[in-house]
Motif scaffolding. Sequence first.
Motif, PDB file in Angstrom:
ATOM      1  N   GLY A 168       0.976   8.720  -5.013  1.00  0.00           N
ATOM      2  CA  GLY A 168       0.651   9.375  -4.806  1.00  0.00           C
ATOM      3  C   GLY A 168      -0.654   9.460  -4.485  1.00  0.00           C
ATOM      4  O   GLY A 168      -1.029  10.043  -3.266  1.00  0.00           O
ATOM      5  N   ARG A 169      -1.405   8.786  -4.717  1.00  0.00           N
ATOM      6  CA  ARG A 169      -2.624   7.877  -4.690  1.00  0.00           C
ATOM      7  C   ARG A 169      -2.292   6.703  -5.157  1.00  0.00           C
ATOM      8  O   ARG A 169      -1.597   6.227  -5.711  1.00  0.00           O
ATOM      9  N   LEU A 170      -3.807   5.761  -3.884  1.00  0.00           N
ATOM     10  CA  LEU A 170      -3.627   4.415  -4.554  1.00  0.00           C
ATOM     11  C   LEU A 170      -3.995   3.986  -6.289  1.00  0.00           C
ATOM     12  O   LEU A 170      -4.953   4.815  -6.469  1.00  0.00           O
ATOM     13  N   GLU A 199      -5.211   0.499  -7.277  1.00  0.00           N
ATOM     14  CA  GLU A 199      -5.528  -0.456  -6.438  1.00  0.00           C
ATOM     15  C   GLU A 199      -4.957  -1.453  -6.965  1.00  0.00           C
ATOM     16  O   GLU A 199      -4.531  -2.724  -7.159  1.00  0.00           O
ATOM     17  N   ILE A 228       1.634   4.345  -3.379  1.00  0.00           N
ATOM     18  CA  ILE A 228       1.428   5.473  -2.986  1.00  0.00           C
ATOM     19  C   ILE A 228       2.940   6.130  -2.991  1.00  0.00           C
ATOM     20  O   ILE A 228       2.877   7.634  -3.787  1.00  0.00           O
ATOM     21  N   PHE A 236       0.837  -1.223   0.184  1.00  0.00           N
ATOM     22  CA  PHE A 236      -0.171   0.515   0.084  1.00  0.00           C
ATOM     23  C   PHE A 236       0.699   1.223   0.036  1.00  0.00           C
ATOM     24  O   PHE A 236       1.034   1.839  -0.909  1.00  0.00           O
ATOM     25  N   LEU A 237       1.926   0.917   0.795  1.00  0.00           N
ATOM     26  CA  LEU A 237       2.893   2.131   1.144  1.00  0.00           C
ATOM     27  C   LEU A 237       3.892   2.390  -0.512  1.00  0.00           C
ATOM     28  O   LEU A 237       3.562   3.578  -0.604  1.00  0.00           O
ATOM     29  N   LEU A 286      -0.849  -1.848  -6.409  1.00  0.00           N
ATOM     30  CA  LEU A 286      -1.444  -2.682  -5.091  1.00  0.00           C
ATOM     31  C   LEU A 286      -1.615  -4.232  -5.261  1.00  0.00           C
ATOM     32  O   LEU A 286      -1.013  -4.771  -4.194  1.00  0.00           O
ATOM     33  N   VAL A 328      -0.366  11.912  -8.721  1.00  0.00           N
ATOM     34  CA  VAL A 328      -0.512  13.447  -8.219  1.00  0.00           C
ATOM     35  C   VAL A 328       0.535  13.986  -9.055  1.00  0.00           C
ATOM     36  O   VAL A 328       1.815  13.056  -9.420  1.00  0.00           O
ATOM     37  N   ASN A 348      -3.711   6.661 -11.493  1.00  0.00           N
ATOM     38  CA  ASN A 348      -3.870   8.387 -11.394  1.00  0.00           C
ATOM     39  C   ASN A 348      -3.216   8.778 -10.823  1.00  0.00           C
ATOM     40  O   ASN A 348      -3.142   9.243  -9.289  1.00  0.00           O
TER      41      ASN A 348
END
Lengths: 189, 667, 281
Positions: free
Chosen positions: A130-132, A134, A126, A122-123, A137, A171, A169
């Motif tokens: 910058g955004r998850l 999925e 991002i 998860f980390l 992930l 940042v 998507n």
Amino acid sequence: MSHSEHHIERNSLSYGIEKNVEVLAQKCYQCGKCSAGCPVADQMDFPPSMVMRLLQTEIPANDEKILRSNSIWLCVTCEMCLSRCPMEIDIPSMMDYLRQKSRSEKKVNKQAKNIIAFHKSFLNSIRWTGRLFELGLILDYKRQSLNLTQDVTLAPKMITRGKLHLFPNMVKDMGHLARIFRKTSNSSK
Amino acid sequence: MARIGVFVCHCGENISATVDCGKVAETIGKLKHVVLSTEYKYMCSDPGQTLIKEAIKEHNLTGVVVSACSPRMHEPTFRKACAEGGLNPYLCEMANLREHCSWVHEKNELTTEKAIDIVRTQVEKVKLNSALQPIKVPVTKTAMVIGGGIAGIQAALDIANTGHKVVMIERSPSIGGHMSQLSETFPTLDCSQCILTPRMVEVAQHPNITLYTYAEVESVEGFIGNFTVKVRKKAKSLDEKLCTGCGLCTTKCPQKKIPNEFEQGMGMRPAIYIPFPQAVPNRPVIDREHCTYYIKGKCKICEIVCPTKAIRFDQPDEIIELQIGAIVAATGFDIKHADFFPEYGYGRYKDIIDGLQFERLASASGPTSGVIKRPSDGQIPKNIVFIACAGSRDPAKGIAYCSKICCMYTAKHAMLYKHKVHEGKAHVFYMDIRSGGKNYDEFVRRAIEEDHVNYIRGRVSTIYERNGKLIVKGVDTLLSSMPVEIEADMVVLATAGVANSGAEELAQKLHISYDSHKFFAEAHPKLKPVETNTAGIFLAGACQNPKDIPDSVSQASGSAVKVAALFSQNELTREPLVAVVNRMGPPLHSTCVGCFLCQAVCPYQAIEREDIKTRDGKVLKSLAKINEGLCQGCGTCVALCRSKSIDLHGYSNNQVYAEVVALLNEY
Amino acid sequence: MKTGLYPGCSLTGSARDYNESVSALAEAFGLELIQIPDWNCCGATAAHNLNKELSLALPARILALAEKNGLEEIVVPCAACYSRLVVTQHELKKNPELKNRISEVIEMDYRGTSRILNVIEWIDKYIIPLLPEKITKPFNYKVACYYGCLLVRPNKVLNYDRAEDPQTMDIVMTKIGAQPVDYPYKTECCGAGFSISRTDIVSKLSGKIIEDAEYRGADAIIVACPMCHSNLDMRRPDINKYWKTEFKIPVIFVTQAIGLAIGLSPEKVGLKRHFVDVKIS
């Protein structure tokens, strides 16, 4: 300096908890209401009230048991324990501290493998976008956990419902985010 | 020339642990007029007092400063010692090194310096003390007992049996209190009503007791031996002399849907009602808040049916004034309503009740005639859960203290249930079992061993209703904190005992202290547990803290002895620390100009007018005069007097100035 | 006044349906929602489990961006993000030293002045006053309002509704014609972030929540959290397998229910994206 600090064992886990998250283990009088309401207590080696009791002993062997337990990783931070604790002991914050301590001392319970793999994925996700992301992930988690067959049927169903993007998507100012990750990287690995 | 002796006490280690007592004594010894300065481990002990007595003679002392604890604690002790040594007791002062210094500071030089400063002020003050004589006041030998529960009943009977008059004030329509609501009592399981009602009747019939029910204290003035109490007798709306207590009115009253207080809301009562069949006095009152006549102006059915024409709709409240020598506060307790615990669902689910409600269910005189039936559908519960500490020992949502009585009554409830429902299962969730008391632990063991009550050590997290059952989610902390889920038919919460409603207001009227929970405060937690900080006012029962019946009764008897001891004297001596208006020879007589502003501010009505007259009766001057019997030495008049004509014995302006100047000066 | 919107990651992905219903309501009621420019992930459970400083820095950047763009009030539809943002604001207010450290980490001024609204607060403030004349198809169903953990706990920090038996969502539902059932599982945990790593735990816990809602006769479970929704809806096949049964009750976002009540189409509010068929519209 609080009064109890005159008496607490300095090398104990209790001391670290009091210093870092302002939780006084001795406040617990073992009523067990936290364990009674904890949704995952039945799966823990030590339900929350027993974690509190182990801490109260200030015995190194018991501190070790806590750091090596699955309990600290099974805690889902639902906050029910704190909400109902007659002494308002902030067990959820304490669990965060214990997890970080358990990792930095390399004492993580084997059963926590997947849970930590997920958090790391998860980390990672991002950290790079910058955004998850999925899909990213899920793929990264499979790589880390080696659970390759898990949820193979879920992803396609999500895609047909427009719930899973094929591309992240991102940042825009990723440099900014990278610096935040770098600057906080010392606080825990 | 003043010759002052200073005695520095270590108070064991209470003072000497942080204050260098030797240095204090040595430094003070160098002060002007101090002819002796010494230290001792326990000044209040017999050798300590002897030290003072002998020093007075040996050094011909004119003043003594004992540097020890609070004067509240030992001033009488040391003043008495001085008197025995031949010194007027009011030439002795205390410097408070314990509460004002050693207890509140760490050990260091500054602490010792502060101690020296405190003693210095008292040395300067005592030089200006004057020899005073105690004041004598008469004693009114009538006691007032406020509250008609078991504690008040016991206190009233004990005092009355010593031959003194007692007035009992009870705010509800009947005496009896919470004990009259109980089913059976621990640890003997004897019927509560059976042992209580004879006492209630005795109160009503005792020639020395005057009983006012449906009455409340309006105001209290005066002081020990000489209180003036105003009592509001609320209108019962009937002529008690005519009423025979036949009860016809209560059966004919059309308003029958008022929750019955005596049944803890588990039954209904009419607007004109006798609280319970054994009530004393056995006369009804009209509850004007719910009576149709008072709400709508029409009805009066009770008046029509009353065979003796005793109903008085226009009866007003009556205020009576009583002269009282001593007061026993016995106003009892209340239970904390359990709806502040939303996770336990009290108020949401009918079959979750509190302990007092269970008492009514188990009582032969209760709404179910003693059959344990659950409120929702009248079924007999086959599986019952009792939860101890439902509010007690819970700083987050309830109260921080232990309510003391719940462990025992919960064991009793479980036992009563098992005796009535043999095939039923009773579970008790508890944290600790506090069963200290004669035959108490044996009683709890009996519940566990003989009646097979299932004690589970752990608290309950939540209760919810499903399929007509109450799902109780708890934990067994003795089995690795394993979750325990019980499908119960009924749940009883052992709610906390709290101060009674109106306790704070009454304490203020009585000028007695109360704690943060609004329980009345004793004068000393160990050695004066029955006295309050106000002389002549004593405590009995649960108004002080939650207590069981034996403790309440014991304390009530204790307070009765205190009252009897007071009444054994014909007059009392009072501290002469009162205000005084200066007097001098003619033509001035006094610097008082007779403005009487002091009279307006005196909270004790202690200032009178005195006319200075010529021999033929012509008024030369009007002066203020202090009634020493009423003056409490508060000093308000001193601060207000514009011509500086009033001073306070023991705390004169000059003495206070001397203390301040001592602090400002180097030594 | 402009209301800022922090959608959070889920609403752009697995909870697109939630996002669509929030947007549809904003549009229908003429409410302006301005997305916080260049927002980032709040860090969610992973950050506070593994790295405390990061778990504060990520939300602090979001709040600082809102401040920088003059958004004094922001609505956070995701209950989990809402919790992280409010907790961060609380922690930094409590500890000025930490606030300075975090400002340094994010290289931005952070004042901590934003007013953070959860979705129910936003509905209460902006939609309820306009609602009565807009309702065309009353939502005449029995509903089990499921609040989950993070909307109401920790209660002293969030200071929203009450921790036990909360009522705000129930009241909103009665305003659109629904009948809330007495539902003891309102604030029980669904398994939260264990969806992927411990699906077994999610299946067990979410299953109880679903089972009790069906038992109470509810036609739908109403939620205000994408994490709860994905556990109760997307994980339904796993839950049914774990409990060896076929739970059928649909799980609907509170915004979707309002959308239907004011006559929006199921597609418009994202109902077609659900895993469990929503037959009630």
